[in-house]
Design a protein around this motif. Structure first.
Motif, PDB file in Angstrom:
ATOM      1  N   ARG A 559       0.812  -1.216   0.000  1.00 32.89           N
ATOM      2  CA  ARG A 559       0.000   0.000   0.000  1.00 32.89           C
ATOM      3  C   ARG A 559       0.843   1.262   0.000  1.00 32.89           C
ATOM      4  N   ASN A 560       2.109   1.163   0.429  1.00 29.31           N
ATOM      5  CA  ASN A 560       2.967   2.339   0.453  1.00 29.31           C
ATOM      6  C   ASN A 560       4.038   2.314  -0.626  1.00 29.31           C
ATOM      7  N   LEU A 564       1.818   0.898 -10.865  1.00 29.94           N
ATOM      8  CA  LEU A 564       1.607   1.421 -12.204  1.00 29.94           C
ATOM      9  C   LEU A 564       0.212   2.019 -12.224  1.00 29.94           C
ATOM     10  N   LEU A 565       0.058   3.181 -12.732  1.00 29.77           N
ATOM     11  CA  LEU A 565      -1.204   3.933 -12.759  1.00 29.77           C
ATOM     12  C   LEU A 565      -1.565   4.419 -11.365  1.00 29.77           C
ATOM     13  N   ASP A 566      -0.835   5.366 -10.856  1.00 31.26           N
ATOM     14  CA  ASP A 566      -1.179   6.007  -9.589  1.00 31.26           C
ATOM     15  C   ASP A 566      -1.205   7.500  -9.822  1.00 31.26           C
ATOM     16  N   GLN A 567      -1.604   8.242  -8.787  1.00 30.73           N
ATOM     17  CA  GLN A 567      -1.700   9.679  -8.984  1.00 30.73           C
ATOM     18  C   GLN A 567      -0.929  10.434  -7.912  1.00 30.73           C
ATOM     19  N   ASN A 580       1.836  10.661   9.370  1.00 29.51           N
ATOM     20  CA  ASN A 580       1.272   9.561   8.588  1.00 29.51           C
ATOM     21  C   ASN A 580       2.167   9.236   7.393  1.00 29.51           C
ATOM     22  N   ILE A 581       2.736  10.275   6.770  1.00 31.65           N
ATOM     23  CA  ILE A 581       3.651  10.069   5.645  1.00 31.65           C
ATOM     24  C   ILE A 581       4.920   9.365   6.116  1.00 31.65           C
ATOM     25  N   ILE A 582       5.466   9.805   7.242  1.00 31.20           N
ATOM     26  CA  ILE A 582       6.674   9.179   7.780  1.00 31.20           C
ATOM     27  C   ILE A 582       6.432   7.689   8.039  1.00 31.20           C
ATOM     28  N   GLY A 583       5.300   7.385   8.705  1.00 25.12           N
ATOM     29  CA  GLY A 583       4.985   5.988   9.000  1.00 25.12           C
ATOM     30  C   GLY A 583       4.761   5.164   7.745  1.00 25.12           C
ATOM     31  N   GLY A 584       4.073   5.750   6.759  1.00 26.44           N
ATOM     32  CA  GLY A 584       3.810   5.031   5.517  1.00 26.44           C
ATOM     33  C   GLY A 584       5.069   4.720   4.741  1.00 26.44           C
ATOM     34  N   VAL A 585       5.981   5.693   4.656  1.00 21.47           N
ATOM     35  CA  VAL A 585       7.245   5.465   3.962  1.00 21.47           C
ATOM     36  C   VAL A 585       8.055   4.396   4.692  1.00 21.47           C
ATOM     37  N   ALA A 586       8.036   4.442   6.018  1.00 21.07           N
ATOM     38  CA  ALA A 586       8.760   3.438   6.807  1.00 21.07           C
ATOM     39  C   ALA A 586       8.241   2.035   6.512  1.00 21.07           C
ATOM     40  N   ARG A 587       6.921   1.883   6.471  1.00 25.57           N
ATOM     41  CA  ARG A 587       6.347   0.557   6.195  1.00 25.57           C
ATOM     42  C   ARG A 587       6.640   0.113   4.762  1.00 25.57           C
ATOM     43  N   GLY A 588       6.639   1.066   3.838  1.00 25.63           N
ATOM     44  CA  GLY A 588       6.978   0.729   2.457  1.00 25.63           C
ATOM     45  C   GLY A 588       8.411   0.236   2.329  1.00 25.63           C
ATOM     46  N   LEU A 589       9.347   0.920   2.992  1.00 23.36           N
ATOM     47  CA  LEU A 589      10.741   0.489   2.954  1.00 23.36           C
ATOM     48  C   LEU A 589      10.934  -0.858   3.641  1.00 23.36           C
ATOM     49  N   ASP A 613      -1.497  10.134  -2.506  1.00 24.29           N
ATOM     50  CA  ASP A 613      -2.766   9.882  -3.175  1.00 24.29           C
ATOM     51  C   ASP A 613      -3.826  10.856  -2.674  1.00 24.29           C
ATOM     52  N   ASN A 614      -5.069  10.625  -3.061  1.00 24.09           N
ATOM     53  CA  ASN A 614      -6.146  11.544  -2.685  1.00 24.09           C
ATOM     54  C   ASN A 614      -6.305  11.688  -1.180  1.00 24.09           C
ATOM     55  N   ASP A 615      -5.966  10.615  -0.441  1.00 25.53           N
ATOM     56  CA  ASP A 615      -6.096  10.636   1.019  1.00 25.53           C
ATOM     57  C   ASP A 615      -4.796  11.015   1.704  1.00 25.53           C
ATOM     58  N   MET A 616      -3.856  11.533   0.919  1.00 28.59           N
ATOM     59  CA  MET A 616      -2.551  11.964   1.417  1.00 28.59           C
ATOM     60  C   MET A 616      -1.731  10.809   1.983  1.00 28.59           C
ATOM     61  N   ASN A 617      -1.970   9.593   1.497  1.00 26.20           N
ATOM     62  CA  ASN A 617      -1.151   8.447   1.877  1.00 26.20           C
ATOM     63  C   ASN A 617       0.072   8.396   0.971  1.00 26.20           C
ATOM     64  N   PRO A 618       1.252   8.140   1.538  1.00 26.03           N
ATOM     65  CA  PRO A 618       2.480   8.182   0.741  1.00 26.03           C
ATOM     66  C   PRO A 618       2.680   6.934  -0.106  1.00 26.03           C
ATOM     67  N   LYS A 619       3.257   7.127  -1.282  1.00 25.89           N
ATOM     68  CA  LYS A 619       3.613   6.030  -2.177  1.00 25.89           C
ATOM     69  C   LYS A 619       5.058   6.227  -2.619  1.00 25.89           C
ATOM     70  N   ILE A 620       5.902   5.251  -2.340  1.00 26.63           N
ATOM     71  CA  ILE A 620       7.293   5.326  -2.781  1.00 26.63           C
ATOM     72  C   ILE A 620       7.335   5.067  -4.283  1.00 26.63           C
ATOM     73  N   SER A 621       7.987   5.958  -5.023  1.00 26.41           N
ATOM     74  CA  SER A 621       8.022   5.823  -6.476  1.00 26.41           C
ATOM     75  C   SER A 621       9.455   5.865  -6.986  1.00 26.41           C
ATOM     76  N   ASP A 622       9.608   5.780  -8.298  1.00 29.27           N
ATOM     77  CA  ASP A 622      10.873   5.892  -9.014  1.00 29.27           C
ATOM     78  C   ASP A 622      11.838   4.776  -8.632  1.00 29.27           C
ATOM     79  N   PHE A 623      11.655   3.618  -9.258  1.00 26.76           N
ATOM     80  CA  PHE A 623      12.503   2.460  -8.987  1.00 26.76           C
ATOM     81  C   PHE A 623      13.559   2.264 -10.076  1.00 26.76           C
ATOM     82  N   GLY A 624      13.857   3.338 -10.811  1.00 24.97           N
ATOM     83  CA  GLY A 624      14.819   3.222 -11.905  1.00 24.97           C
ATOM     84  C   GLY A 624      16.208   2.837 -11.450  1.00 24.97           C
ATOM     85  N   LEU A 625      16.599   3.249 -10.220  1.00 25.70           N
ATOM     86  CA  LEU A 625      17.937   2.958  -9.720  1.00 25.70           C
ATOM     87  C   LEU A 625      17.935   1.814  -8.709  1.00 25.70           C
TER      88      LEU A 625
END
Length: 791
Positions: A559-560, A564-567, A580-589, A613-625
């Protein structure tokens, strides 16, 4: 006069000797006052009076000698003393703690056993005991602290019930780091059905390590329990039922703690670093939360979504299930027929269901267990009671099957009752699957030919992509995650579709620009909003980085993590949104580093790669590296240093060495940026030439960390802000081994436990090291969650 001086010196010397000579025993003729210490014979544990955290109350407790802040037991945990006048005394066989007015604030329980020469002794396992001076058998102790645990479960301590006296040994959390009073979380042995270890919040089960299966608790993987340092034991007889562990190596210091947030954590003392290192946690993921997927379902962290109905079961509330609310669980597709015809479907590799509504027998065979279950209309499943060898004993369930988890290793077999028609359907399905497998073998030549044709099409498509310079996704790509190559199906969009979605790459739809090139916001015909990357001619990245990003995103589901196809969305952020962003990024990592099927190092974590996203939940992006590791590989080295300065760890920026701790460093920078609203790179302050890390460190050591917070966040909780800053500084320490892993970081952010002291950050700059640009007047330097930086 000389006699008076001699008496005074003797009195002072006697007092000094009384409090300084290590002793482990107190007799009824002695008293123990605030300032005195009792030290176990081996020097491992110490008893005395203390004040936890910021509390002014005084408590009598036991702690590790090498780590005075690590308290393992408290006598008067709910009745603190108001001053330093507390005195502990041993009467015939009872301990009493007195305050300044000689009132009893705490006392031990009376014992039915008598002693001729009672003494109070602190043992080297941390157990405080009242016993006869010449008796060392615990069975004959008059009283022992191990029978009254606080928040720490030590080696040789029993978790369970004395069936003769009726007393329960329950580990209970502190209320907070400043208050050792009984908190709302506890770890105990639930004795309904087959006894099982549970973690509770009040009267509700929060998590369930499980029941004993002859080798380990059923909720743990084999590797976690079969540790050469520990030896586990479960006893169930007429007088007591308990679970405990012992240390095979007496030199090891380890403890199991229930923190004020209800997380069970095992810590081990590392003599090299002189710190407690987190060894394991429970619950470690969402599947370990009790009944997360509801009844008749299983939870598997390796899948997305994690919850799924057992075979031939259906969601009870399909609408809720679609919205990822699984609490209602699943129901049978076909009702059972108690009059005959039912059978059993075997599941493997599971954490067995909640055993509170179970029955067991140690002597029955598995075949006898099956027959017994068939004869009882209420019986829904059965399994071996003991999994050692070929298995033995019988364990049967009645009613709903709750809290089943798919384990990566060491799971057990479970036989679930099914209607005969469902078993026939499953058998036909399996038979059909075998025929398909045979067809695949026969058609392998055609498959190879098809792959050759697909390869040609892919080559042509790649050349078209290079000419068009856009982020179109290949339909099928071969991907190697370290365990062999596999094909991944990806959606294909032609240039016309994406041009229409972005209004022909209009400037008004441009979100920002990164190392790959410009990023545009677009809207597909069905209304779905997308972010489109377009390769720039001047980019240092290209097709390989693009493919890497698309393939990784397609493989990873969390979820964090951005799909493909996000906003994206940019908005002013109050403190609740920031934390909430700090916690979300932590869980994503954490998912990337530990919980995903791949082991991913992002290598370019920064504010502009966190989409909202619309609910201000963080999404880790850019996996090119990003880089994926296989097996036990944990670090690597490169001669091509790419990423974003200001977020790079010292070992990566200087030597090209990267690991999960490199991402931890970037995460620490990100925390401090989110708290302060400033970027690390280019940060300036009128009073000094430090970067943001140096500024945060200076405020921390000067005891002014709250000044770091952004003025625009509005109201906030001081504890949360200080904790975020503390964790951020721990993450940006110079040496990778000093930084926590993401599992520890997530727990640190969500708990109230004491944290280690941070050391000086890496890339800490003072005036002599400052960038020459810092000599210019300071300007506003706010971070934006949708601005993309060039790399």
């Amino acid at each position: 006069m000389e006699a008076f001086t001699y008496l005074l010196v003797y009195s002072i010397l006697s007092s000094f000797l009384r409090t300084s000579i290590p002793v482990d025993t107190i007799t009824p003729s002695q008293s123990f006052s605030d300032g005195d210490t009792l030290i176990s014979a081996g020097g491992r544990f110490q008893m005395g009076f203390f004040s936890p955290g910021n509390s002014r109350g005084r408590y009598l407790g036991i702690w590790y000698t090498i780590s005075s802040g690590t308290v393992v037991w408290v006598a008067n945990r709910d009745t603190p003393l108001n001053d330093h006048s507390g005195v502990l005394k041993l009467t015939d066989k009872v301990l009493i703690l007195l305050n300044s007015s000689n009132s009893i604030v705490w006392s031990s329980s009376n014992s039915s056993i008598t002693a001729q020469n009672p003494v109070l002794k602190l043992l080297d396992n941390g157990n405080l005991v009242v016993k006869d001076e010449n008796v060392d058998d615990p069975v004959n102790f008059l009283w022992q602290s191990f029978d009254y645990p606080c928040d720490t479960f030590l080696a040789e301590m029993k978790l369970g019930r004395n069936l003769v006296t009726g007393s329960d040994r329950i580990v209970t959390s502190w209320k907070s780091p400043d208050d050792p009073g009984q908190g709302e979380f506890s770890m105990r042995l639930d004795q309904r059905g087959l006894p099982q270890v549970v973690i509770m919040k009040g009267d509700t089960i929060k998590a369930r390590p499980g029941s004993w299966n002859g080798i380990r608790l059923s909720g743990y993987n084999t590797a976690l329990m079969l540790n050469p340092i520990f030896e586990y034991e479960f006893v169930l007889n007429e007088t007591e039922v308990y679970y405990k562990y012992k240390l095979k190596n007496s030199s090891v210091l380890t403890r199991y703690v229930i923190n004020p947030s209800g997380i069970a954590q095992r810590f081990t003392w590392m003599s090299r670093t002189h710190r407690w290192e987190l060894f394991s946690t429970f619950p470690a993921d969402q599947c370990a939360n009790y009944g997360f997927c509801g009844a008749h379902s299983s939870c598997d962290v390796e899948k997305s979504p994690v919850c799924g109905c057992l075979e031939r079961f259906l969601p009870k509330s399909p609408n809720n299930w679609d919205s990822m609310d699984w609490t209602d669980g699943c129901v049978r597709r076909t009702p059972l027929n108690c009059s005959g015809g039912d059978g059993f479907l075997k599941y493997v590799g599971l954490k067995l269901p909640d055993t509170s509504s179970s029955w067991f027998d140690k002597t029955m065979t598995l075949k006898e267990c099956e027959g017994l279950c068939l004869k009882n209309c209420s019986c829904t499943a059965y399994a071996n009671l003991d999994i050692r060898g070929e298995g033995s004993g019988c364990l049967v369930w009645f009613g709903n099957l709750v809290d089943i988890i798919v384990l990566t290793e060491g799971g057990q077999d479970l036989y679930v009752r099914m209607a005969a028609s469902e078993l026939e359907h499953i058998e036909k399905k399996r038979h059909s699957s075998k025929k398909k497998q045979a067809g695949i073998i026969v058609g392998s030549t055609l498959f190879v030919l098809g792959m050759i044709i697909l390869g040609l099409v892919s080559y042509i498509w790649k050349k078209k992509l290079r000419h068009q310079g856009m982020t179109t996704r290949d339909h099928t790509k071969e991907y190697d995650d370290g365990g062999g190559k596999e094909d991944i199906e990806l959606p294909v969009f032609d240039l016309t579709t994406i041009a229409n979605a972005t209004d022909n790459f209009s400037r008004k739809n441009k979100l920002g620009e990164g190392g790959f090139g410009p990023v545009y916001k677009g809207t597909l015909l069905e209304g779905k909003e997308i972010a489109v990357k377009r390769l720039s001619k001047n980019s240092g990245q290209g097709l390989n980085e693009f493919k890497n990003e698309v393939l990784l995103i397609a493989k990873l589901q969390h979820r964090n993590l951005v799909k493909l196809l996000d906003q994206t969305k940019s908005k002013l952020l109050d403190w609740d949104k920031r934390i909430n962003i700090i916690g979300g990024v932590a869980r994503g990592l954490l998912y990337l580093h530990q919980d995903s099927r791949l082991r991913i190092i992002h290598r370019d974590l920064k504010a502009s790669n966190i989409l909202l996203d619309n609910d201000m939940n963080p999404k880790i992006s850019d996996f090119g590296l990003a880089k994926s590791f296989g097996g036990d590989q944990g670090d690597a080295k490169t001669n091509r240093i790419i990423g974003t300065y200001g977020y790079m760890s010292p070992e990566y920026a200087v030597h090209g060495q990267y690991s999960i701790k490199s991402d931890v460093f970037s995460f620490g920078v990100l925390i401090l940026e989110i708290v302060s609203g400033k970027k690390n790179k280019g940060f300036c302050h009128p009073e000094h030439h430090l970067n943001l890390l140096g500024h945060a460190w200076r405020l921390w050591i000067e005891d002014r960390p709250i000044e770091l917070i952004d003025d625009s966040v509005g109201s906030f909780t001081v504890f949360e802000v200080l904790r975020c800053i503390h964790v951020g500084l721990l993450c940006v320490q110079q040496r990778p081994e000093d930084r926590p892993n993401m599992s520890s970081a997530v727990l640190m952010l969500s708990s109230e436990s004491l944290l280690p002291k941070p050391r000086q950050p890496g890339f800490y700059t003072d005036s002599s090291e400052a960038d020459s640009s810092l000599s210019t007047p300071c300007s506003e330097n706010k971070i934006s969650f949708t601005s993309f930086e060039a790399r």
